[in-house]
Design an enzyme around this catalytic site. Structure first.
Site, PDB file in Angstrom:
ATOM      1  N   GLU A 294      -5.180   4.173   6.317  1.00 34.96           N
ATOM      2  CA  GLU A 294      -4.314   3.782   7.435  1.00 34.96           C
ATOM      3  C   GLU A 294      -4.936   4.123   8.781  1.00 34.96           C
ATOM      4  O   GLU A 294      -4.720   3.425   9.772  1.00 34.96           O
ATOM      5  CB  GLU A 294      -2.943   4.468   7.319  1.00 34.96           C
ATOM      6  CG  GLU A 294      -1.953   3.690   6.494  1.00 34.96           C
ATOM      7  CD  GLU A 294      -0.530   4.177   6.662  1.00 34.96           C
ATOM      8  OE1 GLU A 294       0.360   3.521   6.108  1.00 34.96           O
ATOM      9  OE2 GLU A 294      -0.295   5.205   7.324  1.00 34.96           O
ATOM     10  N   HIS A 323     -15.863   9.928 -17.320  1.00 33.10           N
ATOM     11  CA  HIS A 323     -15.792   9.085 -18.515  1.00 33.10           C
ATOM     12  C   HIS A 323     -15.148   7.738 -18.220  1.00 33.10           C
ATOM     13  O   HIS A 323     -14.813   6.998 -19.144  1.00 33.10           O
ATOM     14  CB  HIS A 323     -15.028   9.825 -19.621  1.00 33.10           C
ATOM     15  CG  HIS A 323     -15.702  11.088 -20.053  1.00 33.10           C
ATOM     16  ND1 HIS A 323     -16.606  11.133 -21.094  1.00 33.10           N
ATOM     17  CD2 HIS A 323     -15.634  12.350 -19.560  1.00 33.10           C
ATOM     18  CE1 HIS A 323     -17.048  12.378 -21.237  1.00 33.10           C
ATOM     19  NE2 HIS A 323     -16.475  13.129 -20.310  1.00 33.10           N
ATOM     20  N   LYS A 436       6.406  -4.482   6.814  1.00 33.04           N
ATOM     21  CA  LYS A 436       7.745  -3.911   6.993  1.00 33.04           C
ATOM     22  C   LYS A 436       8.690  -4.940   7.609  1.00 33.04           C
ATOM     23  O   LYS A 436       9.837  -5.103   7.169  1.00 33.04           O
ATOM     24  CB  LYS A 436       7.671  -2.678   7.891  1.00 33.04           C
ATOM     25  CG  LYS A 436       7.123  -1.426   7.246  1.00 33.04           C
ATOM     26  CD  LYS A 436       7.204  -0.275   8.236  1.00 33.04           C
ATOM     27  CE  LYS A 436       6.656   1.009   7.642  1.00 33.04           C
ATOM     28  NZ  LYS A 436       6.721   2.131   8.613  1.00 33.04           N
TER      29      LYS A 436
END
Length: 463
Positions: A294, A323, A436
């Site tokens: 951000e 792994h 938003k």
């Protein structure tokens, strides 16, 4: 103090094609770094600069009020439920996972020293919310709702659901089970908290969510479960003093910021992997992902030029992800800087027994798991250097309140310095705000009718 080892970024170790001549680069950027550090510290008290997070370690009043409230409610609740998303939750999760005993919520009250369990609802998955609310006794749960604006749709929808259930179960007494952390004066949650009579704490002005972990946003949940917040503040203050040093040779935040910036802009390594070798520090990586993404992912620089900059953060865990990811890191694109976090001294020493000595695993007998995990970290770092892959290693003496706070604050300052090197606004997030606003439109919020109409037309075209 925590330390930074950057040797495996140097061209002398991984070659000039992929490495940096760090002595030369530190010299080249010495004056720039000095100016950036001085400038950040000079601007931090000015309104509108969004640098008040640099002062949070010195806010003794907030620490006192938080500790007072935690003492007052101690023993009254079995659970703490934190409602928040992004910066309102990630720091809390990272610190509680690091500093509480492993499997804290599964321990008995006696094993927890009488402290409550803690849960974070940091998403709006209906199955997760329903499942948690079915197993929690809300009558014995303190709910901490965190949003500065009070208009965060995810958090406020959670709050509305929980508040409704609490009122059904407790009547007017439900107010004693809610504490709000929000803006001091304005916003929907501030208005509701004042009307309803909730206990409140303040999200300070000029502190963005991803930089709020040392405000009441983080300190309140920490204190409620018994974490030593004063020791955390000591760690922040000591690290802040160290990072005021304007000499890049003595400032680990400046060093790592410059390394990442140059690796991105000069060597094409625009991925930043955060890989702690400690399960307790696993969620530090999640917090770092938001902080880095951000803050540094921006379309325009401070001059209005379109730059689309920002290293992409990636989370990993040692030794687990040896792994699953290290194959790619060693032999795939050489486009990453790997940040290892190494713990020098674990709380427990776990010995591997002397059994199966006649087999190929007999060599492990008599060694410790502690030795093994750090051997994994060291060997992976060296193996990556064999493949000419750059790595830095941050070392913590122990996982405790002092050192974890130092680590988080160092990464915050590192991010601020990196933003200045990129010449972007580190503290806004316009790309988040767009989504938003679209959400408000789709959910029917007043004032977003035209946006809703345009958005639905776009969605129809994208089907």
């Amino acid at each position: 103090m925590i330390t930074l080892n950057y040797n495996n970024v140097d061209a002398s170790v991984i070659g000039k094609d992929h490495g940096l001549n760090l002595e030369k680069e530190f010299s080249n950027y010495k004056n720039d770094i000095e100016k950036i550090i001085k400038d950040l510290n000079q601007r931090k008290d000015k309104p509108g600069q969004w640098l008040q997070w640099m002062n949070l370690g010195y806010n003794e009043e907030t620490v006192w009020y938080v500790k007072e409230f935690a003492a007052m409610v101690k023993g009254r609740f079995d659970n703490v439920l934190v409602l928040g998303i992004g910066g309102s939750a990630l720091g809390g999760i990272a610190v509680t996972e690091a500093l509480l005993k492993p499997y804290w919520n599964l321990l008995t009250p006696e094993q927890r020293g009488g402290m409550p369990r803690i849960f974070f609802l940091d998403n709006i998955d209906p199955d997760q919310i329903t499942g948690l609310l079915q197993v929690l006794d809300l009558k014995r749960t303190l709910v901490n709702v965190i949003t500065k604006s009070g208009s965060t749709a995810e958090t406020m929808s959670q709050y509305m659901i929980v508040k409704n259930l609490l009122e059904q179960q407790l009547g007017d007494d439900y107010r004693k089970n809610i504490v709000a952390t929000t803006d001091q004066k304005t916003g929907i949650l501030r208005q509701l908290a004042d009307q309803e009579g909730y206990k409140t704490f303040v999200v300070p002005d000029d502190v963005g969510g991803r930089f709020s972990v040392f405000s009441a946003v983080g300190l309140l949940p920490f204190a409620l479960v018994g974490i030593d917040i004063e020791e955390m503040m000591n760690g922040v203050k000591d690290m802040d003093l160290a990072l005021k040093n304007t000499d890049i040779h003595n400032n680990i935040a400046a060093q790592n910021a410059l390394i990442h910036y140059l690796m991105d802009t000069k060597k094409g390594k625009n991925l930043s992997v955060m890989m702690p070798y400690s399960s307790r520090l696993k969620y530090i990586s999640d917090w770092y992902v938001q902080l880095w993404a951000e803050s540094l992912g921006k379309e325009e620089n401070n001059k209005g030029k379109k730059v689309n900059c920002g290293p992409t953060p990636i989370k990993a865990l040692g030794a687990t992800d040896q792994h699953s990811q290290i194959q790619l890191y060693n032999e795939g694109p050489n486009d990453k800087v790997i940040n290892f976090i190494r713990v020098e001294e674990f709380d427990n020493t776990l010995e591997i027994p002397h059994i199966f000595e006649y087999t190929g695993i007999g060599y492990l007998g008599g060694k410790t798991i502690n030795q093994l995990i750090n051997a994994e970290a060291d060997s992976t770092r060296v193996a990556l250097s064999d493949y000419k892959r750059p790595t830095v290693t941050i070392s913590l003496p122990k996982v405790n309140a002092y050192n974890v706070a130092q680590l988080l604050y160092m990464l915050e300052v590192q991010t601020a310095i990196a933003g200045e090197l990129y010449n972007i606004n580190t503290f806004n997030q316009p790309g988040v705000e767009q989504a938003k606003n679209y959400t408000y439109a789709l959910m029917g919020r007043a004032g977003y009718e035209e946006s809703a109409k345009a958005l639905k037309e776009k969605m129809e075209k994208q089907k």
